[in-house]
Design a protein around this motif. Structure first.
Motif, PDB file in Angstrom:
ATOM      1  N   LEU A 669      -1.559  -3.341   5.520  1.00  0.00           N
ATOM      2  CA  LEU A 669      -1.048  -2.067   5.021  1.00  0.00           C
ATOM      3  C   LEU A 669      -1.900  -0.969   5.631  1.00  0.00           C
ATOM      4  N   CYS A 679      -3.586  -7.770   2.954  1.00  0.00           N
ATOM      5  CA  CYS A 679      -3.203  -8.114   1.581  1.00  0.00           C
ATOM      6  C   CYS A 679      -2.689  -9.536   1.421  1.00  0.00           C
ATOM      7  N   TRP A 711       4.425  -1.659  -2.079  1.00  0.00           N
ATOM      8  CA  TRP A 711       3.401  -0.636  -1.820  1.00  0.00           C
ATOM      9  C   TRP A 711       3.932   0.748  -2.183  1.00  0.00           C
ATOM     10  N   SER A 716      -0.671  -2.764  -6.281  1.00  0.00           N
ATOM     11  CA  SER A 716      -1.915  -2.921  -5.519  1.00  0.00           C
ATOM     12  C   SER A 716      -1.825  -4.057  -4.515  1.00  0.00           C
ATOM     13  N   PRO A 717      -2.599  -3.969  -3.410  1.00  0.00           N
ATOM     14  CA  PRO A 717      -2.616  -5.070  -2.421  1.00  0.00           C
ATOM     15  C   PRO A 717      -3.021  -6.403  -3.043  1.00  0.00           C
TER      16      PRO A 717
END
Length: 733
Positions: A669, A679, A711, A716-717
C-alpha cells in the motif's frame, strides 16, 4: 402523402437507479421507426404545424441548440421521429404538472432503431405519458384529430394515483436537499429516509419516533384534555355524552354557548360551534355521532381557529382560519351562491395540491345544520344583500407564524410533549394569537397526530413555511447523512470474489455487513440465499434492512443496463475491467447493443459517477481506459496493478494518489510522501489458496482490488493481512 406505418415500441424498460443516461430514474424505450427513418420532420407535410398548434409550449424546449426555440429549429431543419416523440412526452408531463426536462434519443447499430429515454419519477406515470405521446405523434403524422386536453388529463390522473402526497413529498424533498437518500416502501406514503441502520421512516407527517400510545391518546379528546389540564395547559371544560338529552344537560351544566363534536373525529368534521338552543344542541349531537363513537360537549371559546405545527417540541408554523360567508342577490339559491362566491376561488379544488377544499353541501352535515339554524337550506334564495354564514370553523389556510406570542408557542410545545407526540398539529381557538392565551380565555382544543402540512406549504395567504425541512432536521441532526458505507463492485471477472472479501474485511472490522453478489445474498457471515443476487432487487433489500450498517454489492454490466444501480451514491466504487464487450459478447449485453469496449466504458462509468465526494474510486490501472475513468470520480482515486513500479502507478503517486500493487512477495500500500506499507505475504498458504481460487487469468489482481477497497474504507493493513489469512473463498450455506 401515403399513410406511414406506426412507430413500433419494441421494448420499454424502467431504470430505477443511476444508469448510463443519468443519476435519476428514467424510462428507456427502444423504437423502430420503420419507413419513417426516411422521413424526418421536414419531409412530413403539415406535421410541424399540427404539432406546434397542439403543443405551443414546445417553443420553450432548448434541445441541443441550447436556447429557447431550439427544438422548433430542429423540427424545421429536419429531425427524426424518435427525437420528436421524446419532446412530446416531456411536454405532456410538463402540462400535467410534473415538470420534466431530461431526455435523450440515440441511434443503435440497427438502421431505424433508436433508444429514447426521458426522466421518469414513477414508472406507471411514464408509461401513460409514453402511450399518449405515441398516439399524438402518429395523429400528427397522419393528419388525424387528437384531444391533447384529454391526454394531459390521463397523465395527471396517473400522477394523482402514483405520486407521493404533498406532505410526504415536502419531507422527502427536504431530505434530498441535504443529500439524504430515500426508498419508497409502498404505493402510498410510507417512505424510508436513509439506508440500512442509519434509516428513519415516515408515513406522511408521522415518523418512526411517533409513539403508538401518544397517537392513541391524541385520538381521544377527553383523555387529551385531562393530560393537558394536568400540565397547566388551558383547555375548555367539557363532558362526554351518550344521547341528545345528555348533550343538553351537559350544555346547561357548562353554560351556553357550547361546542358539540365527535370525541375521536378529525379535520373539523361533525363539529358545531356556538350553540345555545336545545334543539340545535340535540341536532348537533346526531351530526357528531355520525362521525365518531362518542360525542363531547365543550364550552365555546370566542375567537378564530388556529392550527400550530410542533416538531420536536418546537413550534415551526402556524395558520389561522376564517369564517365563510355568502351574500344573497335575491335570485340564486344557496348552492349556486357557494359555487359562485366560494368554490370559484382558484385555491379550492378536490386534488391534494389545493390548499382549500371544494364545498359540497351534500357531504357537509355541519354546514347544513348551520344553515338550518339560520332558517335556510341549499335550495333557499337569500334576499339581496343578506349575509349567510356557511362555515364557522375549518378553512385554516392563512399563515400567521410570525405573529405567534412566545407564551402561545410554549403552551403548544408543552401540549405536544404532554401527549407524547414528536410531530403534532395543535388546534387552538384564540382571538389574537400575538397575545398570551390566559388573559383572553384562549384554549387548546385538540392535539392531532400525523397532521397535514399543506396549509403551511401552500397557505391561501401569507408565506409558505419550510415544514418539510423542520421534520427532516428533526429526524437527522446536522452531522447525520442517513448513509452507511456502501461498496459497489463492477466489472466482468473476479467481481464476486472481490465483493465477498471486502465484506469479510468489513465484518472483521466490526460491521454487520449485507452482501449481494453472484454467490448469493449474505447477512454477516451467513448466506441466506444461494442464487445469483447481483441485481437491483437484492441491493434494495439490503438497503432496507435496519440491522445492516455496511453494504457490499456486485454490479454486473447487465444489471446496470436492466435496472440501474440500487443506490444513489456509494462510499467506494470499484471497476475491474471492460472485458464484457470483447468477443464473444454475452447475450445479456448483446440485447442492449453493447459490442465494443467503448460502449462498456459508458456502462461501467456509472459505478464511478456515483462515488461520493468524500468517497473513493478504485480502478484497475492495467486497463488504460479505466485510468481515464479517474477524472469522472468526485472523490479520491486508488489505482491498483500487479507491478508496483508501473509508470502509471508511479505517476499517480507523484500526484499524491494512493496505489496498491505487488512488490516481491508482498502486497504494498503506497502513498506519495509516505513509506509503502506491506500488508500481506503472498507466499503464505492462505494467500496462494486465494490466488488459485480466482477466475482463470485473474491471478492476484482480484486480491488487489479488494485490498484497495478495504484501504479506502479505513481498514488497517494489519486487519487486511489477518482477513486474507482467514478468508474462505468457498461460500457456505
Amino acid at each position: 402523402m401515403t399513410k406511414k406505418n406506426d412507430i413500433k415500441l419494441l421494448r420499454i424498460n424502467y431504470l430505477r437507479g443511476p444508469n448510463i443516461w443519468t443519476y435519476r430514474s428514467v424510462l428507456e424505450v427502444w423504437l423502430d421507426l420503420g419507413e419513417l427513418e426516411d422521413f424526418p420532420s421536414n419531409k412530413l407535410p403539415g406535421f410541424n404545424e399540427r404539432l406546434t398548434a397542439w403543443l405551443p409550449a414546445l417553443i420553450e424546449h432548448h434541445c441541443g441548440v441550447g436556447e429557447r426555440g431550439g427544438f422548433l429549429q430542429r423540427l424545421q431543419e429536419g429531425t427524426w421521429c424518435g427525437h420528436v416523440l421524446e419532446h412530446i412526452v416531456i411536454e405532456l408531463l410538463n402540462l400535467a404538472g410534473m415538470a420534466t426536462g431530461f431526455g435523450q434519443t440515440r441511434s443503435t447499430s440497427q438502421r431505424g432503431v433508436y433508444r429514447m429515454v426521458f426522466r421518469a419519477r414513477d414508472e406507471q406515470v411514464a408509461r401513460v405519458a409514453l402511450q399518449q405521446g405515441h398516439a399524438l405523434i402518429m395523429a400528427a403524422i397522419h393528419d388525424e384529430p387528437f384531444d391533447v386536453k384529454a391526454a394531459v388529463e390521463l397523465v395527471r390522473e396517473q400522477i394523482d394515483d402514483c405520486y407521493l402526497g404533498p406532505s410526504t413529498a415536502a419531507i422527502v424533498n427536504a431530505a434530498t436537499d441535504r443529500g439524504i437518500p430515500h426508498i419508497r416502501l409502498n404505493e402510498g406514503n410510507l417512505v424510508q429516509l436513509g439506508y440500512g441502520a442509519a434509516q428513519r421512516r415516515i408515513w406522511t407527517a408521522e415518523t418512526d419516533k411517533t409513539s403508538a400510545i401518544a397517537e392513541g391518546i391524541a385520538g381521544n379528546k377527553d383523555l387529551t384534555k385531562t393530560l393537558l389540564k394536568a400540565c397547566g395547559v388551558p383547555v375548555p371544560e367539557g363532558e362526554v355524552v351518550d344521547s341528545p338529552e345528555a348533550a343538553w344537560d351537559a350544555a346547561e351544566d357548562i353554560g351556553v354557548p357550547v361546542v358539540v363534536k365527535p370525541l375521536d373525529g378529525n379535520h373539523g368534521r361533525g363539529v358545531s360551534l356556538e350553540l345555545t338552543e336545545r334543539a340545535d344542541i340535540e341536532a348537533a349531537y346526531k351530526v357528531a355521532e355520525a362521525e365518531g363513537s362518542d360525542v363531547i360537549v365543550e364550552r365555546f371559546i370566542p375567537g378564530d381557529e388556529h392550527r400550530v405545527l410542533v416538531v420536536g417540541g418546537k413550534l415551526v408554523a402556524a395558520a389561522r382560519g376564517e369564517s365563510l360567508w355568502i351574500v344573497g342577490n335575491g335570485r340564486d339559491k344557496v348552492t349556486k351562491l357557494i359555487d359562485d362566491q366560494l368554490n370559484s376561488d382558484p385555491r379550492r379544488g378536490e386534488a391534494e395540491e389545493f390548499p382549500l377544499e371544494t364545498i359540497v353541501l351534500e357531504r357537509e352535515p355541519t354546514m347544513r345544520l348551520l344553515l338550518e339554524r339560520q332558517g335556510l337550506n341549499g335550495e333557499s334564495v337569500p334576499a339581496e344583500g343578506h349575509r349567510v354564514l356557511v362555515q364557522r370553523n375549518g378553512n385554516v389556510a392563512i399563515d400567521c407564524t410570525d405573529d405567534v406570542h412566545p407564551d402561545v408557542a410554549y403552551q403548544c410545545g408543552l401540549a405536544a410533549r404532554a401527549v407524547g407526540l414528536d410531530i403534532a398539529g395543535i388546534d387552538l381557538v384564540v382571538q389574537d394569537i400575538s397575545k398570551p392565551l390566559a388573559p383572553q380565555r384562549g384554549a387548546i382544543v385538540e392535539v392531532n397526530a400525523g397532521p397535514g402540512l399543506l396549509m403551511h406549504l401552500k397557505p391561501a395567504e401569507g408565506l409558505p413555511r419550510p415544514v418539510g425541512k423542520a421534520i427532516a432536521d428533526h429526524l437527522f441532526d446536522e452531522t447525520e447523512t442517513g448513509r452507511v458505507p456502501i461498496v459497489g463492485v463492477a466489472g466482468s471477472v473476479g467481481t464476486s470474489h472481490i465483493a465477498r472479501l471486502i465484506a469479510w474485511l468489513l465484518h472483521l472490522g466490526g460491521r454487520h455487513v449485507g452482501l449481494a453478489c453472484r454467490d448469493g445474498l449474505f447477512l454477516g457471515t451467513r448466506r441466506v440465499e444461494g442464487k445469483d443476487r447481483a441485481n437491483f432487487a437484492a441491493g434494495q433489500r439490503l438497503l432496507m434492512n435496519r440491522e445492516v450498517n455496511a453494504v457490499v454489492l456486485e454490479n454486473g454490466a447487465a444489471s446496470i443496463l436492466n435496472d440501474g444501480l440500487a443506490y444513489d451514491r456509494c462510499t467506494v466504487g470499484v471497476v475491474t475491467d471492460l472485458l464484457g464487450a470483447e468477443p464473444p459478447v454475452a447475450p445479456a449485453l448483446a440485447e442492449h447493443d453493447i459490442r465494443e469496449p467503448e460502449q462498456m466504458f459508458k456502462v461501467l462509468r456509472t459505478q464511478i459517477d456515483v462515488v461520493l465526494s468524500e468517497g473513493v474510486g478504485v480502478l484497475n490501472a492495467a486497463h488504460p481506459q479505466l485510468v481515464e475513468m479517474a477524472e469522472l470520480c468526485d472523490g479520491e482515486v486508488i489505482l491498483y496493478d500487479v507491478d508496483h513500479a508501473s509508470p502509471v502507478l508511479a505517476a499517480h503517486r507523484a500526484k499524491g494518489g494512493r496505489t496498491v500493487a505487488v512488490e516481491g512477495h508482498h502486497l504494498v500500500l503506497a502513498h506519495n510522501g509516505q513509506m509503502a506499507v506491506r500488508c500481506a505475504d503472498l507466499d503464505s498458504a492462505a494467500a496462494r489458496r486465494l490466488v488459485a481460487a480466482g477466475e482463470s487469468g485473474v491471478g492476484v489482481s482480484w486480491l488487489l482490488a479488494a485490498v484497495s477497497a478495504a484501504w479506502a474504507l479505513g481498514i488497517s493493513p494489519e486487519l487486511i493481512s489477518a482477513g486474507i489469512e482467514t478468508f474462505d473463498p468457498t461460500p457456505k450455506q
